[in-house]
Design an enzyme around this catalytic site. Sequence first.
Site, PDB file in Angstrom:
ATOM      1  CB  THR A  97      -4.969   1.920 -14.862  1.00  0.00           C
ATOM      2  OG1 THR A  97      -5.967   2.933 -14.609  1.00  0.00           O
ATOM      3  CG2 THR A  97      -3.860   2.508 -15.718  1.00  0.00           C
ATOM      4  N   GLY A 154      -8.265  -2.438 -12.264  1.00  0.00           N
ATOM      5  CA  GLY A 154      -7.766  -3.623 -11.588  1.00  0.00           C
ATOM      6  C   GLY A 154      -6.367  -3.517 -11.038  1.00  0.00           C
ATOM      7  CB  THR A 155      -3.921  -0.725 -10.854  1.00  0.00           C
ATOM      8  OG1 THR A 155      -4.140  -0.341 -12.207  1.00  0.00           O
ATOM      9  CG2 THR A 155      -2.455  -0.563 -10.521  1.00  0.00           C
ATOM     10  N   GLY A 156      -5.028  -2.107  -8.320  1.00  0.00           N
ATOM     11  CA  GLY A 156      -4.855  -2.388  -6.904  1.00  0.00           C
ATOM     12  C   GLY A 156      -5.029  -3.855  -6.572  1.00  0.00           C
ATOM     13  CB  CYS A 157      -7.538  -6.369  -7.671  1.00  0.00           C
ATOM     14  SG  CYS A 157      -9.042  -5.467  -7.268  1.00  0.00           S
ATOM     15  CE  LYS A 184      -2.691   0.533  -3.540  1.00  0.00           C
ATOM     16  NZ  LYS A 184      -3.659  -0.490  -3.965  1.00  0.00           N
TER      17      LYS A 184
END
Length: 272
Positions: A209, A211-214, A178
Amino acid sequence: MSAPAAPPRVLTVAGSDSGGGAGIQADLKTMLALGVHGMSVITAVTAQNSLGVQGAWELPVEAVRAQYRSVVDDVGVQAVKTGMLASAELVEAVAELLAGAGVPVVVDPVGVSKHGDPLLAASALDSVRTKLLPVATVATPNLDETAQLTGVRVESEGQLRDAATAVLAHGPRWVLIKGGHLPGDAVDLLTDGVEEHWLRAPRYDNRHTHGTGCTLASAIAAQLAKGHSVPEAVAAAKRYVTGAIAAGFALGAGIGPVDHGWDLAPGRRGGV
């Protein structure tokens, strides 16, 4: 009248975010939004809000194993997503469970929170490399996590391929590097070492932003549970999380969450 058929079932193995923006809470919201039945194995509890992580407490390995067996042995799963695993003991226990799962596994190798708070013990990194990544269908590290795991630091889009090669050396079938922390468009590289898929999205001027990865990893797992191929699942998840970022909203005094329900109801913010 017979009951409706159950939707695809997805299990998240991760930590709890008391603020609701990341972790188990983000995972379950994402799964609901994408039409699958979300279930959870909680590995740790955090005291967390828009300003950061004020405390974290991991659960005993036996509690994690019991949650997993309770769900899998009765309900069954079509995909699993892992997030915060906290310690080497938890990483190794979860990797052992997933080695026999027989379903797609999305590994989000969570190392630090959005605010820079550590969520994985340094002593656990080797277990992630040698135990967890080899059972991953897709690994989804960001640039900081890639550097933690491989020592490869990415400062330009051209270096994403080197980072992917370094992660693939630890055994996942696919890796999604990412590149959201790079300047310009939000560009990610998905590859299995042979195929390459470059995914681009506009960068929105929105600081909320959390929590984007989860959210992205859970969206990938949801799409895999529906039967999509890895490239199809990742592309669909990227579209979903881009909309969620665009619609992210202020909450508390710090960084607010992405909006997991951005595409569910009329009048919601954002959209792509």
